[in-house]
Every structure is written in C-alpha cells, then in structure tokens.
Scaffold this motif. Structure first.
Motif: not given
Ligand SMILES: [Mg+2]
Ligand SMILES: Nc1ncnc2c1ncn2[C@@H]1O[C@H](COP(=O)(O)OP(=O)(O)OP(=O)(O)O)[C@@H](O)[C@H]1O
Length: 455
Positions: A30-32, A34-36, A80-82, A94-96, A99-101
């Motif tokens: 899911k996290e990967l 979303e990042n893509a 890079s998102k917020i 989707l991410g912000f 911390e996922a990576i």
């Molecule tokens: Mg992410």
C-alpha cells in the motif's frame, strides 16, 4: 531509583513507527503503491514472492528522485508533500507523513533505486535500518523499491502474520482498490510468475472494475453521478440481488483516496436496507469529491480512516446518489420498497423474491445451487425452465426452475412489468425489459423476467 528520561535514538523511533505503519506485507505494498501514484506514475508493476514475506518489488515510471532526495527519503519525517501544519488541510497527495519509507526500511532488507531522468540511477541498500550500500547504476527514469525478508528482525511481528493465502489475498485487495481508484494508472500485480491483476490505465473506471472484479460483475453495475450539497458522488453501484457476505466489494474513495469510513458504510447499508438480505453487502465503487478542507485525513498512521467535517452531508450525499442511481437504472422498484433479491454467494443462482430475506437465505442453505457457476445475468437464465408450483398468501409465486426454485413477489413483478413498459414507452431507457411472461391463470398477476442491456 527511577530511570532518567532520554530521547530515543532514530533507529528505535523508526522501529516503533514501523509497528504502526507496517502491519503486514499488504501495508508495505500500500505505502509503495501510494508513493508511486504520488510520483505521477502511469505504470506501476508489483511483484510479490512468498506472499510478500520473501520479496516485494514495486517498479514505477514516475518522477523519480535526485540522489540527495533518495538519501533524504530514508529519514523520518522527510517528505516532499507538505511543508507546514497548514498544508494538512489541503493535502491532495496520498502520503504526507514522511514515515513510510524509513519505517519499511527499519524492518526489512530494503533497496531503493531511482532517477529523475533516463540513464544513471542512484541505488541505496538498507538492512534493517542501517544503510549498507550506495552506488550509481544504469536505469530508466522512475523508481524501484525491493523489500526482502520483511520482519526478519521482529520475530513477534512475523509470528503474527497469517497464512500465505490470507496475506496474498490482502495484497490483492489493496492493489485492487488502488487500481480502481486510479483507472488512469496501469497497475499490475503478480505473485511469482502468476499475474493476478492487470489494468490498462485507460482512465475507464468500469473497465478497471472489470479487470479487478471480473467482467460479469462489472457488467451488472450501474453508473451514478450526482452532486448533493457540494459533494459529488461518482462511480458504480450493483443491483441489490448481487451481494457479498463481506464488504470486500465496497470501495469508497474521498478525493481519490481509498478510505474506510463508518459513515460511508452506514450510508451504503441505509441505501440498500430492505433490498439486500441481512448481513449481505451490495457492490459499490464510488468516489466522493469534496473540498479537501472538509475532510481530515490525519487521523491514523495508516491514513485510511478519515473524518468528515460534515458527517451528515457525506452520509446523505452517498445515500441519495445510490438510491436515485438504482431507481434511474430500474434496479429498484420505486413502488415496492420491500423487494428483496438474493443470490447464493455472488451471482450463482438467484432467487427473485420479496419474501423476508432470512427465508430466502435459508432456502439457499438447505439446497445450495451450483455454487461454482460464474456470475450470470440476466435472470432469464436463472429462471430457465420455470414451472409454477403454487401461490402463497396471495402474494408469492413459488416456482421450480432448472437450477433450483424461485419465489416471486407477484405484485412487485407486476409493478416491474409496468415500470419497464413505461420506460420502454419513454424510450432511451438504459436497462430495457426484454421479455415479460404473463401467467394469466387464476389470480397470478405477472412473473417478470428481464434482461439488463447496456447502451
Ligand atoms: Mg508515502
Ligand atoms: N516511488 C517514488 N517516486 C518518487 N519519489 C518517491 C517515491 N517514493 C517515495 N518518494 C519520495 O520520498 C518521500 C518519502 O516517502 P514516504 O513514503 O516515506 O513519505 P510520504 O509519502 O511523504 O508520507 P507518508 O509517510 O504519509 O507516506 C516522499 O515524500 C517522496 O518525495
């Protein structure tokens, strides 16, 4: 002596965060994914070995990262998102959380390779949180992340995982949701060499649903698009007789983000109440578009829970859109709210009935009918060889068919015949009545067989 307070080191902090963000292989996927998607990828390939325990590889053709950003992405709270708290009210990615990576890299053997342009890629290897290699390799624009030996350093987590079948099913469900949420992205998922999901990325939601849920099921769906109180509800809903024992086929997106929302589940249930049997769930794939300021997505680390500012408005918008969609497409008789349809498992053989739903469900239990048959529409085939056995309480027609038995509410059937007839008169009806059987004997008023036909 009480121990003194000390700040935890980054490695320990990442391990703790990983506990929240990375629950199982499907959370990594899911996290990967979303990042893509956030990186603007139009093609994303996911390959899992050992149901994601041994290896997960996600490859995208998105924007990629500079070598500096690639190193930075491994740090906690690096995004890079917020840029500031104020941005949380208008997040469109989707991410912000940033911390996922680092969380995934803390509990696996992790490899990231990325480039903003075709040619040279920056490749970093991490083992359970420690960077072990950094090099330049040849490769195209985009990003590839490989996650191996997930949870090898956290045996407790590893033990908590379910069977391969369950973990693989979870992964497929997650990927299916995103593939449907983003029909403009070509998503593919394979387990080993076996392809499970492949969408074309042509931005056709119905086509994506067909790829993920099967063509037969997609064909039964009706399109809805309605704006209520500033909330646009757009997507596809199934007829009441097509239903599932779980919510596996209810997907809701808010501004493109797949979400789990009690409000939306409750609204869906209210829309289909008395149409689907108890404890069965209709098929729904809808996107709600609203002002990002009206939703709080910063509720849980997984980011699937959300809070609506205007809870009631979201509930009403979805319910109204589903109800009017069902009516418009002739999937619900306006004059007979008690009409119920039921199918034994998804779409094998159906009974058309307005008998209390328990009755219908029990009938199925007693005589399961060809459960292996694929979903079939229309009812015409379900009712092949129909022979009326009798009539109950001047309301129900009981009939045998080639596949089982059918209970038909004669009043509803009659209304249905009239409804279809009027639709036909009005012309341009999307779902047209194909065949109307009239059993004119005694006081049987009508048995309806109809055919969904799109276009
Ligand atoms: Mg992410
Ligand atoms: N596939 C990718 N393509 C391009 N950039 C990526 C990719 N994956 C991660 N990044 C970059 O790395 C950063 C960190 O990713 P990470 O998933 O840890 O955090 P995030 O997506 O910002 O927030 P969240 O923790 O909510 O997912 C992202 O903000 C993004 O800039």
């Amino acid at each position: 002596m009480p121990r003194r307070i000390a700040l935890l080191d980054p490695h320990t902090i990442n391990q703790i965060a990983a506990g929240e963000v990375v629950e199982r292989p499907s959370s990594v996927v899911k996290e990967l994914l979303e990042n893509a998607i956030d990186a603007g990828a139009t093609r994303i390939e996911i390959r899992c070995d050992g149901a994601g325990r041994t290896r997960i590889r996600v490859t995208d053709n998105g924007a990629g990262m500079t070598p500096e950003d690639a190193e930075m992405s491994l740090k906690r709270h690096a995004t890079s998102k917020i840029r500031a708290a104020g941005d949380l009210h208008r997040v469109t990615s989707l991410g912000f959380r940033g911390e996922a990576i680092p969380s995934i890299a803390a509990v696996s053997r992790f490899m990231l390779s990325t480039a903003e342009k075709d040619g040279a890629r920056h490749k970093i290897g991490v083992e359970f949180g420690e960077i072990v290699s950094s090099e330049t390799v040849a490769g195209p624009r985009g990003t590839e992340i490989v996650v191996e030996d997930l949870f090898a350093n956290t045996p407790a987590r590893l033990k908590f995982l379910k069977s391969d079948t369950t973990e693989a099913a979870q992964i497929a469900e997650v990927v299916g949701k995103y593939a449907v949420a983003f029909p403009d992205v070509a998503v593919s998922l394979s387990f080993g060499s076996q392809a499970v999901i492949t969408t074309s990325g042509t931005d056709d939601l119905l086509e994506a649903l067909g790829h993920v849920w099967g063509v037969d099921l997609a064909r039964a769906l009706a399109e809805i698009d309605m704006t209520v109180a500033g909330i646009r509800v757009r997507g596809f809903v199934g007829p009441p007789h097509v239903n599932k024992p779980s919510r596996s086929h209810q997907v809701f997106f808010v501004n493109g983000r797949p979400v789990r929302s009690k409000t939306l589940f409750a609204s869906a249930d209210a829309s289909y109440r008395s149409l689907t049997p108890e404890r069965r769930h209709a098929i729904i794939a809808v996107n709600l578009f609203m002002d990002p300021a009206d939703v709080d997505i910063n509720v849980s680390p997984m980011k699937t829970e959300i809070k609506f500012q205007r809870e009631g408005a979201a509930f009403d918008a979805l319910r109204l859109a589903i109800k009017s969609g069902l009516l418009e497409h002739g999937l619900m008789p306006s004059a007979a709210p008690s009409l119920s349809f039921a199918t034994e498992q998804m779409g094998s053989v159906g009974l058309l009935a307005s008998a209390p739903s328990e009755v219908v469900t029990d009938l199925f239990k007693e005589r399961p009918l060809d459960a292996s048959a694929p979903a079939r529409f229309p009812f015409l085939e379900l009712l092949e060889g129909l022979q009326v056995l009798g009539q109950v309480m001047n309301t129900f027609i009981v009939a045998s068919t080639q596949r089982g038995i059918a209970i038909i509410d004669q009043h509803v059937a009659h209304e249905r015949v009239l409804y279809e007839y009027l639709c036909g008169l009005r012309g341009g009806a999307r779902w047209r009545c194909r065949t109307c059987f009239r059993l004119s004997r005694s006081n049987l008023r009508g048995v309806l067989l109809w055919h969904y036909q799109s276009g």
